[in-house]
Write a protein that holds these residues in place. Structure first.
Motif, mmCIF file in Angstrom:
data_model
loop_
_atom_site.group_PDB
_atom_site.id
_atom_site.type_symbol
_atom_site.label_atom_id
_atom_site.label_comp_id
_atom_site.label_asym_id
_atom_site.label_seq_id
_atom_site.Cartn_x
_atom_site.Cartn_y
_atom_site.Cartn_z
ATOM 1 N N THR A 151 0.941 -1.394 0.196
ATOM 2 C CA THR A 151 -0.225 0.126 0.028
ATOM 3 C C THR A 151 0.514 1.258 0.140
ATOM 4 O OG1 THR A 151 -1.968 -1.061 1.253
ATOM 5 C CG2 THR A 151 -1.823 0.622 1.782
ATOM 6 N N ALA A 152 0.818 1.746 -0.671
ATOM 7 C CA ALA A 152 1.326 3.760 -0.952
ATOM 8 C C ALA A 152 0.727 4.220 0.409
ATOM 9 C CB ALA A 152 0.563 3.723 -1.940
ATOM 10 N N ILE A 153 2.503 4.637 0.188
ATOM 11 C CA ILE A 153 2.439 6.089 1.670
ATOM 12 C C ILE A 153 2.608 6.877 1.192
ATOM 13 C CG2 ILE A 153 3.140 5.937 4.439
ATOM 14 C CD1 ILE A 153 1.402 3.356 3.901
ATOM 15 N N THR A 154 1.934 8.053 1.366
ATOM 16 C CA THR A 154 1.533 9.262 0.764
ATOM 17 C C THR A 154 2.694 10.613 2.044
ATOM 18 O OG1 THR A 154 -0.426 9.741 1.139
ATOM 19 C CG2 THR A 154 -0.306 8.735 -0.869
ATOM 20 N N ASP A 155 2.279 10.519 3.152
ATOM 21 C CA ASP A 155 2.991 11.029 3.969
ATOM 22 C C ASP A 155 3.757 10.862 4.590
ATOM 23 O OD1 ASP A 155 3.069 13.182 6.187
ATOM 24 O OD2 ASP A 155 1.397 12.731 6.679
ATOM 25 N N ARG A 156 4.993 10.964 4.217
ATOM 26 C CA ARG A 156 6.331 10.957 4.514
ATOM 27 C C ARG A 156 6.038 10.851 6.287
ATOM 28 N NH1 ARG A 156 12.581 12.972 2.955
ATOM 29 N NH2 ARG A 156 11.473 13.694 0.766
ATOM 30 N N ALA A 157 5.322 11.596 7.390
ATOM 31 C CA ALA A 157 5.465 11.865 8.365
ATOM 32 C C ALA A 157 4.677 10.245 8.478
ATOM 33 C CB ALA A 157 4.951 12.779 8.809
ATOM 34 N N ALA A 158 3.974 9.624 7.865
ATOM 35 C CA ALA A 158 3.111 8.031 8.326
ATOM 36 C C ALA A 158 4.173 7.364 8.704
ATOM 37 C CB ALA A 158 2.001 8.290 7.637
ATOM 38 N N LEU A 159 5.355 6.993 8.159
ATOM 39 C CA LEU A 159 5.839 6.031 7.781
ATOM 40 C C LEU A 159 6.357 5.371 9.564
ATOM 41 C CD1 LEU A 159 9.006 7.764 5.595
ATOM 42 C CD2 LEU A 159 6.803 6.052 5.264
ATOM 43 N N VAL A 160 6.401 4.331 8.913
ATOM 44 C CA VAL A 160 6.743 3.317 10.531
ATOM 45 C C VAL A 160 7.587 1.951 9.533
ATOM 46 C CG1 VAL A 160 4.166 3.279 11.117
ATOM 47 C CG2 VAL A 160 4.922 1.211 9.432
ATOM 48 N N GLU A 161 8.625 1.596 11.243
ATOM 49 C CA GLU A 161 9.263 0.142 10.770
ATOM 50 C C GLU A 161 8.505 -0.529 9.799
ATOM 51 O OE1 GLU A 161 8.098 1.566 13.713
ATOM 52 O OE2 GLU A 161 9.598 2.072 15.034
ATOM 53 N N GLY A 162 9.857 -1.030 9.031
ATOM 54 C CA GLY A 162 9.521 -1.625 7.877
ATOM 55 C C GLY A 162 9.176 -1.245 6.204
ATOM 56 N N ASP A 163 8.806 -0.389 6.584
ATOM 57 C CA ASP A 163 8.311 0.124 5.565
ATOM 58 C C ASP A 163 8.665 0.395 4.381
ATOM 59 O OD1 ASP A 163 5.895 1.035 6.088
ATOM 60 O OD2 ASP A 163 5.734 3.148 6.594
ATOM 61 N N LEU A 164 8.679 0.017 3.088
ATOM 62 C CA LEU A 164 10.239 0.341 2.054
ATOM 63 C C LEU A 164 10.127 2.059 1.297
ATOM 64 C CD1 LEU A 164 9.242 -3.305 -0.471
ATOM 65 C CD2 LEU A 164 10.492 -2.966 1.916
ATOM 66 N N VAL A 165 10.882 2.753 0.961
ATOM 67 C CA VAL A 165 10.978 4.039 0.656
ATOM 68 C C VAL A 165 12.394 3.817 -0.511
ATOM 69 C CG1 VAL A 165 11.025 4.727 3.555
ATOM 70 C CG2 VAL A 165 12.769 4.204 2.416
ATOM 71 N N PHE A 166 11.769 4.834 -1.138
ATOM 72 C CA PHE A 166 12.273 4.051 -2.933
ATOM 73 C C PHE A 166 12.360 5.301 -3.327
ATOM 74 C CE2 PHE A 166 8.451 1.571 -2.614
ATOM 75 C CZ PHE A 166 9.897 0.115 -2.660
ATOM 76 N N GLY A 212 12.615 3.695 11.298
ATOM 77 C CA GLY A 212 12.431 4.525 12.072
ATOM 78 C C GLY A 212 12.910 6.214 12.802
ATOM 79 N N GLU A 213 12.743 6.532 13.117
ATOM 80 C CA GLU A 213 13.490 8.010 13.800
ATOM 81 C C GLU A 213 14.027 8.408 12.588
ATOM 82 O OE1 GLU A 213 15.508 7.687 17.425
ATOM 83 O OE2 GLU A 213 14.415 6.647 18.804
ATOM 84 N N GLY A 214 13.483 8.728 11.353
ATOM 85 C CA GLY A 214 14.142 9.554 10.550
ATOM 86 C C GLY A 214 14.640 8.754 9.214
ATOM 87 N N LYS A 215 14.982 7.348 9.210
ATOM 88 C CA LYS A 215 16.231 6.693 9.041
ATOM 89 C C LYS A 215 15.752 5.009 8.409
ATOM 90 C CE LYS A 215 19.208 8.192 12.220
ATOM 91 N NZ LYS A 215 20.424 8.468 12.837
ATOM 92 N N PHE A 216 16.629 5.178 7.692
ATOM 93 C CA PHE A 216 16.521 3.511 6.567
ATOM 94 C C PHE A 216 17.917 3.126 6.776
ATOM 95 C CE2 PHE A 216 17.309 7.163 3.644
ATOM 96 C CZ PHE A 216 18.226 6.396 2.825
ATOM 97 N N VAL A 217 17.948 1.490 6.390
ATOM 98 C CA VAL A 217 18.983 1.175 6.242
ATOM 99 C C VAL A 217 19.105 0.776 5.030
ATOM 100 C CG1 VAL A 217 17.954 -1.405 6.432
ATOM 101 C CG2 VAL A 217 20.482 -1.224 6.647
ATOM 102 N N HIS A 218 19.971 0.688 3.631
ATOM 103 C CA HIS A 218 19.801 0.284 2.775
ATOM 104 C C HIS A 218 21.422 0.084 2.346
ATOM 105 C CE1 HIS A 218 21.141 4.574 1.605
ATOM 106 N NE2 HIS A 218 21.393 4.660 2.708
ATOM 107 N N ALA A 219 20.847 -0.732 0.634
ATOM 108 C CA ALA A 219 22.904 -0.629 0.595
ATOM 109 C C ALA A 219 22.957 0.238 -0.751
ATOM 110 C CB ALA A 219 23.093 -2.080 -0.606
ATOM 111 N N PRO A 220 23.675 1.456 -0.155
ATOM 112 C CA PRO A 220 24.519 2.534 -0.998
ATOM 113 C C PRO A 220 24.585 2.761 -2.602
ATOM 114 C CG PRO A 220 24.665 3.318 0.676
ATOM 115 C CD PRO A 220 24.784 1.232 0.930
ATOM 116 N N ARG A 221 25.409 2.001 -2.669
ATOM 117 C CA ARG A 221 26.610 1.877 -4.017
ATOM 118 C C ARG A 221 27.761 1.270 -3.819
ATOM 119 N NH1 ARG A 221 30.620 5.877 -3.782
ATOM 120 N NH2 ARG A 221 29.996 6.888 -1.764
#
Length: 220
Positions: A152-167, A182-191
């Protein structure tokens, strides 16, 4: 040389008797100077301790450097250790998403590799996300652009919860994905050249490249 050839009537014997004491004096003086110099070199207070200190520093730092795959003191990761503990214990986080977070945090420091899908060979961005979510029984498409159609699309960045995928991407085209922790951060493989890490959505490069987020069924 004969006695007649020496100036002022000096003989060879008389000259030798004068030269021997001088040579002896020089020899004794040289020995005395050498004896004084050896203790001074042996007791040099700068040379030996400096070497010992350098070895102690290497011995102290080497284990920490070999273990620390991620720089927890960087701006993105400063409170990461405390954040990990808090997220894992958060009562609002479901057990499945807690598993996702734990698995993602366990992979911090894994090298980036284009096309990589496992910790042995390394990860690219979608390879990391797919690998983590398979641990809770969710199979995702291989590439980030296709993942952006899941859930499901999350249109409000402030509504993000742990486990959401961010693109992320440019001109509306998705080319990168991570897992919100959480807390405005995400884990990823950058480059290429970077390891799996935690970055901020609040400011900087990734904040400008953010496009959307999706919430999978496992989040509820």
């Amino acid at each position: 040389m004969t006695t007649a050839q020496l100036p002022h009537g000096h003989s060879i014997a008389r000259t030798a008797r004068r030269e021997i004491p001088r040579l002896l004096q020089r020899f004794l003086l040289a020995m005395a100077l050498t004896a004084c110099a050896v203790p001074a070199i042996a007791s040099n207070p700068e040379q030996a301790p400096a070497s010992t200190t350098a070895q102690a520093t290497v011995a102290t730092l080497a284990p920490a450097d070999s273990v620390a795959s991620i720089d927890l003191a960087s701006p993105d990761n400063a409170p990461l250790a405390e954040q990990i503990a808090a997220l894992q214990a958060a009562p609002t986080t479901t057990s499945r998403i807690r598993t996702v977070l734990q698995r993602a945090f366990a992979l911090l420091g894994t090298p980036y590799r284009w096309g990589g899908t496992n910790p042995d060979s390394g990860f690219d961005c979608s390879g990391l996300v797919g690998y983590v979510f398979r641990t809770i029984g969710i199979d995702l498409p291989r590439v980030s652009r296709a993942m952006a159609n899941e859930g499901t699309a999350i249109t409000d960045r402030a509504a993000l919860v742990e486990g959401d995928l961010v693109f992320f991407g440019k001109r509306g085209r998705v080319d990168h994905v991570g897992i919100y922790v959480g807390e405005g951060k995400f884990v990823h493989a950058p480059r290429t050249g970077r390891d799996v890490t935690v970055s901020s959505l609040a400011s900087g490069y990734w904040s400008q490249k953010y496009l959307q987020a999706r919430r999978l069924a496992a989040d509820t």
